[in-house]
Scaffold this active site. Sequence first.
Site, PDB file in Angstrom:
ATOM      1  N   HIS A 157     -14.309  -7.738  -8.756  1.00  0.00           N
ATOM      2  CA  HIS A 157     -15.543  -6.943  -8.111  1.00  0.00           C
ATOM      3  C   HIS A 157     -16.357  -7.649  -7.272  1.00  0.00           C
ATOM      4  CE1 HIS A 157     -15.371  -3.060 -10.234  1.00  0.00           C
ATOM      5  NE2 HIS A 157     -15.085  -3.638 -11.139  1.00  0.00           N
ATOM      6  N   CYS A 189      -0.269  10.205   7.697  1.00  0.00           N
ATOM      7  CA  CYS A 189      -0.652   8.995   6.766  1.00  0.00           C
ATOM      8  C   CYS A 189       0.440   7.899   7.066  1.00  0.00           C
ATOM      9  CB  CYS A 189      -0.691   9.539   5.442  1.00  0.00           C
ATOM     10  SG  CYS A 189       1.175  10.195   4.869  1.00  0.00           S
TER      11      CYS A 189
HETATM   12  C1  PEP Z   1       4.391   6.697   3.935  1.00  0.00           C
HETATM   13  O1  PEP Z   1       5.395   6.670   3.523  1.00  0.00           O
HETATM   14  O2  PEP Z   1       4.130   6.458   5.040  1.00  0.00           O
HETATM   15  C2  PEP Z   1       3.076   6.723   2.985  1.00  0.00           C
HETATM   16  C3  PEP Z   1       2.084   7.130   3.281  1.00  0.00           C
HETATM   17  O3  PEP Z   1       3.668   6.490   1.753  1.00  0.00           O
HETATM   18  P1  PEP Z   1       3.611   5.033   1.164  1.00  0.00           P
HETATM   19  O4  PEP Z   1       2.342   4.976   0.172  1.00  0.00           O
HETATM   20  O5  PEP Z   1       4.732   5.062   0.113  1.00  0.00           O
HETATM   21  O6  PEP Z   1       3.716   4.202   1.999  1.00  0.00           O
END
Ligand code: PEP
Length: 552
Positions: A189, A501
């Site tokens: 923390h 992502c």
């Molecule tokens: C990815 O594969 O881009 C993804 C977001 O997953 P990971 O958390 O496995 O990196």
Amino acid sequence: MLELYGRGVSNGIAIGKLSFYSNEKDDIPKYTVKDADAELKLYRQAASQAKQHLQQLYDEACKHVSQNESVIFQTHIMILEDSKFVETVETCIRQMHLNAEFAVRNTAEKIAEIFQALKDDYLRQRASDIMDVANTILEVLMPKKPEKQENDDIPVIIAATELLPSETISFQQKNLIGFVTNKGSKNSHTAILARTMGLPSVIQVKESLLSFDGLDAIIDGQNGRVIISPDHNTLAQYRIRQERYLQRQQKLKNQIGLASVTRNGQKIVLSANIDSLEGIGSAKNNDAEGVGLFRADYIFGKRKTPPPENEQTEVYKTILRAFPDSEVAICLADLSSEKNVPYLDIPKENNPAMGYRGIRVLLNNKEFFMTQLRALLRASVCGNLSIVMPMINNIEEIEYVRRTIEDAKLELRAKGQEYRRNVKLGAMISTPAAALISDEICRVSDFVTIGTNALTQFTLAIDRENQKLEYYYEPYHKAVFRLIELVCRNAHERGKKVTVCGELACDPYITPMFLALGVDRLAVVPSKLLDVKAVVRETDTTDRKTLLKRIQ
Ligand code: PEP
Ligand code: MG
């Protein structure tokens, strides 16, 4: 001049004087008391005053850091009032006639030892929370000698063997500029608070810090360096670096509250990519518009039995409540043989990334899967939930998930439990196969999210965990970009939204390309959100061709 190395846990450069903070409590005396009842009364009064003090620390913390980080002091109140803790202290006093100070310290040490022995880094860190609570009570039972007086104008770097959260937050003097400690971990923390307070910090330095008390020092939080008594040149270099860093930070801070829109008016949602509730605070501090990817896998690992439905529901509700006005995409359990889930039959494998994992495991463990779905649906009433399916390779998998969601809804209806009807279901595109049939996937899926880490790994046949292959792991490879372009085209032709992502989403260098591809949302780690926003706001996407040059 002397250079020390440790682990940087909070970025930035601090230049000031080291001040060694000793948090060693004086030796706790151990003796027997005649009147155990009087001693019990003493303990209870001290605990009640300690509680008031923690409540004050909480109020103080709320003024300086976000509520999510401040919650640590409420956790401390819970530890203070924990029945096991209280009973053990009181038994020590009542039955063994031991003095209150010793009973408190001894009980805390025993409980902390149990936590210290755990493998999980996060849980191990809770040992220091327990000791911190004990210290807060001891502070009342045996008040400390007055602190040494600091000159308020000189910037101070606190050096300590270890810092506890209550200590970290109580150094709120305006001249505090950084921390360096021997102990601690990235997840402690203290490290989290340091990051939130924006104070450069280095932990796990091997050398004893006491002898450097009063000396000039530089903390380089990015590179985990501490320079004691820097020479003239080093100081000058670091002043320039500090100036650049601060200018950049100021520029990023200026982005807070501004829309994530390009110069020519194109909007992109900049959401957070987080994998625990701890990330909520920094996501909010960095202006995240909802959560583009929440991986809840930590709930499932390192335990003997699967997490009960209610426990999961609470986690999902917490994150949904934290973002009441925007979408929160939660990924279904993405488990594999390396995730330590003994209650699911996942044999050890040589190559778990390409093995029995993600959706493949869920298809074979219906009750486990149903439990997560019921928890997600029950939590859905608290916000705007969407569900992400990991490791999708074909349509049948998505259809199976949809049927299972309907089964889960039936069960909830039978029990009279509420859920939102419009929870969206999206496929994670993490294999070339999924990218290539993304046209079909988009027919049965409400949105797609491109996991660029896994997509790079599988497209280039490079195991991302293999250190020898690091050089070949190339997310900028044209093949990866072309697959991303294909997914965007297929999704948009079918009116479906695209999230990206993975690390590429956090890479400001690639942001203009995603804008040119019309990506609707990026799921970015909180610390990179403002960097990406700055680029979005500087980009003009009118000339798409130039921005997409890398793909041709
Ligand atoms: C990815 O594969 O881009 C993804 C977001 O997953 P990971 O958390 O496995 O990196
Ligand atoms: Mg993964």
